[in-house]
Scaffold this active site. Structure first.
Site, short mmCIF file in Angstrom:
data_model
loop_
_atom_site.label_atom_id
_atom_site.label_comp_id
_atom_site.label_asym_id
_atom_site.label_seq_id
_atom_site.Cartn_x
_atom_site.Cartn_y
_atom_site.Cartn_z
N LYS A 74 -1.20 -10.46 12.81
CA LYS A 74 -1.24 -9.10 12.25
C LYS A 74 -2.49 -8.39 12.77
O LYS A 74 -3.60 -8.91 12.65
CB LYS A 74 -1.27 -9.21 10.73
CG LYS A 74 -0.59 -8.08 10.02
CD LYS A 74 -0.44 -8.45 8.57
CE LYS A 74 -0.03 -7.26 7.74
NZ LYS A 74 -0.10 -7.56 6.31
C1 E4P Z 1 1.38 -5.27 4.23
O1 E4P Z 1 1.63 -6.13 5.01
C2 E4P Z 1 0.32 -5.28 3.24
O2 E4P Z 1 -0.05 -6.62 2.99
C3 E4P Z 1 0.73 -4.73 1.90
O3 E4P Z 1 2.08 -4.39 1.85
C4 E4P Z 1 -0.19 -3.73 1.34
O4 E4P Z 1 0.27 -3.36 0.06
P1 E4P Z 1 -0.64 -2.61 -1.03
O5 E4P Z 1 -0.77 -1.20 -0.59
O6 E4P Z 1 0.13 -2.71 -2.29
O7 E4P Z 1 -1.96 -3.33 -1.04
#
Ligand code: E4P
Length: 215
Positions: free
Chosen positions: A83
């Site tokens: 990522k």
């Molecule tokens: C995506 O891969 C992130 O880990 C995640 O969806 C972020 O979500 P949040 O905005 O609820 O922290």
């Protein structure tokens, strides 16, 4: 539509996997920090429970650093997806990792142009954060519509992984648009299944059955 769990909690992943509907896992540095475990060991544990794609995020912000970290993370298990944040250095790193056959999930996407650039860089997944857009009075779901149109116009193979999902209706809307993947907290996964009329209906069926056949 594929379902991922947005968590680094092994117990949550185990519970969702037991349903037989879990396609993958996404983590981020904040989620990993909550678990207070060694990152590589935690990833290896997650990859043992879930054999679908498991996104693991780099924390360096230079291209060289991200590539080095990405190569290292990819060695943890075959199903690791690296990522990478949607910044200039990340776009460069994405191209390099792709040329080496390492899958990438380009994260922190908040605009259609960012998604277009990530697809051109060969990202395997793009992660648009819809909940965080909703939080600042911008319709997050419109971003999913825009990306779907752009990717379809040019047949980009990059999968749209809807992230920052906050409730079950986000999943419904994303599925109607044709997003490829939805990643959600465990709570939303649970909420998708639950319906009070199912519980009331089942109770009535079983009570009626017991009242006659059960005697
Ligand atoms: C995506 O891969 C992130 O880990 C995640 O969806 C972020 O979500 P949040 O905005 O609820 O922290």
């Amino acid at each position: 539509m594929k379902f991922c769990l947005d968590t680094a909690s092994v117990s949550e992943i185990r519970e969702a996997a037991a349903l037989g509907l879990l396609d993958g896992v996404t983590t981020n540095p904040s989620l990993v920090a909550k678990e207070k475990k060694d990152f590589r060991k935690l990833l290896a544990e997650i990859c043992e429970v879930c054999d679908g794609p498991v996104s693991a995020e780099v924390v360096d912000t230079t291209c060289d650093g991200m590539v080095k970290e990405g190569r290292d993370l990819a060695k943890v298990a075959e199903n690791i997806v690296v990522k990478i944040p949607l910044i200039k250095e990340g776009i460069k790193a994405c191209k390099i990792l792709r040329s080496e056959g390492i899958k990438t999930n380009v994260t922190l996407c908040f605009s259609p142009n960012q998604a277009l650039l990530a697809a051109k860089a060969g990202a395997s997944y793009i992660s648009p954060f819809i909940g965080r857009l909703d939080d600042v009075s911008t319709e997050g779901m419109q971003l999913i519509r825009d990306i779907r149109t752009i990717y379809d116009n040019y047949s980009f193979p990059t999968e749209i992984l809807v992230a920052s999902i906050r409730h079950p209706m986000h999943v419904v809307e994303a599925a109607k648009i044709g997003a490829d993947v939805a990643t959600m907290p465990f709570k939303v996964f649970d909420q998708m299944l639950a319906h009070p009329l199912t519980d009331i209906g089942l109770k009535k069926f079983l009570d009626d059955w017991k009242a006659t056949q059960g005697k």
